[in-house]
Design an enzyme around this catalytic site. Structure first.
Site, short mmCIF file in Angstrom:
data_model
loop_
_atom_site.label_atom_id
_atom_site.label_comp_id
_atom_site.label_asym_id
_atom_site.label_seq_id
_atom_site.Cartn_x
_atom_site.Cartn_y
_atom_site.Cartn_z
N HIS A 23 0.85 -1.20 0.00
CA HIS A 23 0.00 0.00 0.00
C HIS A 23 0.87 1.24 0.00
O HIS A 23 1.79 1.36 0.81
CB HIS A 23 -0.91 0.02 1.24
CG HIS A 23 -2.12 -0.84 1.07
ND1 HIS A 23 -3.32 -0.59 1.70
CD2 HIS A 23 -2.32 -1.96 0.33
CE1 HIS A 23 -4.21 -1.51 1.36
NE2 HIS A 23 -3.62 -2.36 0.53
N TYR A 74 -9.26 5.59 7.38
CA TYR A 74 -9.37 5.93 8.80
C TYR A 74 -10.38 7.06 8.90
O TYR A 74 -10.16 8.13 8.32
CB TYR A 74 -8.03 6.40 9.36
CG TYR A 74 -6.97 5.31 9.49
CD1 TYR A 74 -6.81 4.63 10.70
CD2 TYR A 74 -6.13 4.97 8.43
CE1 TYR A 74 -5.83 3.65 10.86
CE2 TYR A 74 -5.16 3.98 8.58
CZ TYR A 74 -5.01 3.33 9.79
OH TYR A 74 -4.05 2.37 9.93
N PRO A 122 -4.32 0.22 18.78
CA PRO A 122 -4.09 -0.30 17.42
C PRO A 122 -4.10 0.74 16.30
O PRO A 122 -3.72 0.42 15.17
CB PRO A 122 -5.23 -1.31 17.22
CG PRO A 122 -6.29 -0.85 18.16
CD PRO A 122 -5.59 -0.23 19.33
N LYS A 133 1.00 -0.40 15.11
CA LYS A 133 2.43 -0.46 15.46
C LYS A 133 2.81 -1.67 16.31
O LYS A 133 4.00 -1.96 16.49
CB LYS A 133 2.84 0.82 16.20
CG LYS A 133 2.83 2.04 15.32
CD LYS A 133 3.96 1.97 14.29
CE LYS A 133 3.84 2.99 13.20
NZ LYS A 133 4.13 2.49 11.87
N TYR A 164 3.98 6.52 10.05
CA TYR A 164 3.13 5.41 9.61
C TYR A 164 3.95 4.32 8.92
O TYR A 164 3.74 3.12 9.16
CB TYR A 164 2.03 5.93 8.67
CG TYR A 164 0.92 4.94 8.46
CD1 TYR A 164 -0.18 4.89 9.32
CD2 TYR A 164 0.96 4.02 7.41
CE1 TYR A 164 -1.21 3.97 9.14
CE2 TYR A 164 -0.06 3.10 7.21
CZ TYR A 164 -1.14 3.08 8.08
OH TYR A 164 -2.15 2.16 7.91
#
Ligand code: APR
Ligand code: PHB
Length: 391
Positions: A73, A202, A294, A298, A386
């Site tokens: 991704h 998200y 979550p 990570k 990220y």
């Protein structure tokens, strides 16, 4: 009594990855696990791997299926005030990406690799206890099929998760805990339906956070922020899909394919760090030492960086007769752990509803989200965390 160089307690991703990294350096290990292999594989966890984690799996030759079935991704969407905005990870980080591949699959691949290398894993061990880790000859005792056993080692690696025995065996005067509990949970559903979008979404909405993730092109993983008092029984599949649709933008809501859930669970959210991560001959790694909420996925990646540091430390100790890595392990690992703790706390705080903080908080969240998607500086900070900070 049997003996080995490193006794590893726990056959989750941390323990299994450590075992393979040690084997590559010619260091012997025995893993002692309380559960059965099927039980370990039954736990559904997050599914986003940083490049560093992928590289670690590659270094031990456990990346064939990952590259075949994993989904690279290059970005994800932030959804707020009803609109989606793409965070272009690759553009913001000089071409970096993440790999979407379930933790269950990582664990399965590591188990098979351990089996293929003929390394010992003792499953279904009960009464696991650790002894004498303040000296140079620590021991692990356990019961297997009603018989008492003892394993002698030079080091014990405590990879036994948040509820394990290793951290709990350290005298309370020698350990410090830092903890934050969040006032909500994540209701997760796994379903064999195509994902609503090619990338993760998200969502910050007035009804609460939502996350659209996936395991493959035909299997979706979705989450909804829910009150901690909710139970899985209260959430029919229909109620879940309806609420998820309510938290998405109209285009995504329209594209949402629903179907029967194959797993449904509610997980609390917690930030937790234990310091230090080394007590004499006992080294903690992964969830045994720290927990992140979550948001940002990570947990597994931190477990992987811990054991990479730990494997290097043991390699220096056994192969170069150099204590430096072992002595520096705790500080080295905690420096990366706290940065991931900060990021996971920040991303959680940004994306969820905190009713007790009132409408001011919601407005500040929206301003920060707006800033994030309009400022390259702000988006770069999100993106570099990220994809994973350097090891
Ligand atoms: N004795 C032996 N094994 C134990 C004991 C014990 N007393 N207590 C727990 N275990 C085992 C558990 O059964 C589990 O298989 O230790 C293992 C710990 O695995 P995880 O909880 O998966 O922790 P870790 O390997 O650190 O992985 C971290 O995986 O669990 C997720 O959310 C977590 O993503 C994070 C990552
Ligand atoms: C998941 O796929 O389970 C997942 C993905 C991203 C997250 C958390 C969980 O931030």
């Amino acid at each position: 009594m049997t003996s080995t160089q490193v006794a590893i307690v726990g056959a989750g991703p941390a323990g299994l990855l450590l075992g393979q990294l040690l084997a590559k350096s010619g260091i012997t290990s025995v893993i002692i696990e309380r559960q059965s292999p099927d039980y370990v594989l039954g736990r559904i966890r997050a599914g986003v791997l940083e490049q560093g984690t992928v590289d670690a799996l590659g270094s031990i030759g456990v990346d064939a299926r990952l590259h075949q079935e994993g989904l690279p991704h290059h970005g994800f969407d932030l959804l707020f005030k009803g609109e989606r905005h793409r965070i272009d990870l690759a553009a913001l980080t000089g071409g970096k990406q993440v790999m979407v591949y379930g933790q269950t699959e990582v664990t399965k691949d590591l188990m098979l690799a351990r089996e293929a290398s003929n390394l010992t894993t003792i499953y279904n061990a009960s009464d696991v206890a650790i002894h004498d880790f303040d000296g140079d000859s620590p021991r692990v005792t356990y019961t297997l099929n009603g018989q008492a056993h003892e394993l002698k080692a030079r080091f014990i690696a405590g990879c036994d998760g948040f509820h394990g025995v290793c951290r709990a065996s350290v005298p309370s005067s020698a350990i410090q805990h830092y903890e934050k509990i969040y006032p909500f949970g994540w209701l997760g559903v796994l379903a064999d339906v195509p994902p609503v979008a090619d990338e993760l979404i998200y969502a910050n909405t007035e009804r609460g956070f939502a996350l659209c993730s996936m395991r493959s092109k035909t299997r979706s993983r979705y989450y909804l922020q829910c009150p901690l008092s909710d139970t899985v029984e209260q959430w029919s599949d229909q109620a879940f899909w309806h609420e998820l649709g309510n938290r998405l933008d109209p285009q995504a809501a329209q594209a949402l394919v629903t179907g029967p859930s194959i797993e449904k669970s509610i997980a609390p959210l917690r930030s937790f760090v234990a310091e230090p991560m080394r007590f004499g001959s006992l080294m903690l790694a992964g969830d045994a030492a720290h927990i992140v909420p979550p948001t940002g996925a990570k947990g597994l990646n931190l477990a992987a960086s811990d054991v990479m540091y730990l494997a290097q430390a043991f390699e220096r100790y056994f192969n170069d007769k150099d204590n430096g890595g072992v002595d520096g392990y705790s500080a080295q690992a905690l420096s990366r752990v706290w940065k991931a703790e900060r990021f996971s706390w920040w991303f959680t705080s940004l994306m969820h509803q905190f009713p007790e903080l009132g409408s001011f908080n919601q407005k500040v969240q929206e301003a920060e989200l707006d800033y994030l998607v309009n400022s390259t500086a702000a988006a770069t900070s999100l993106a570099e965390n990220y994809v994973g900070l350097p090891l």
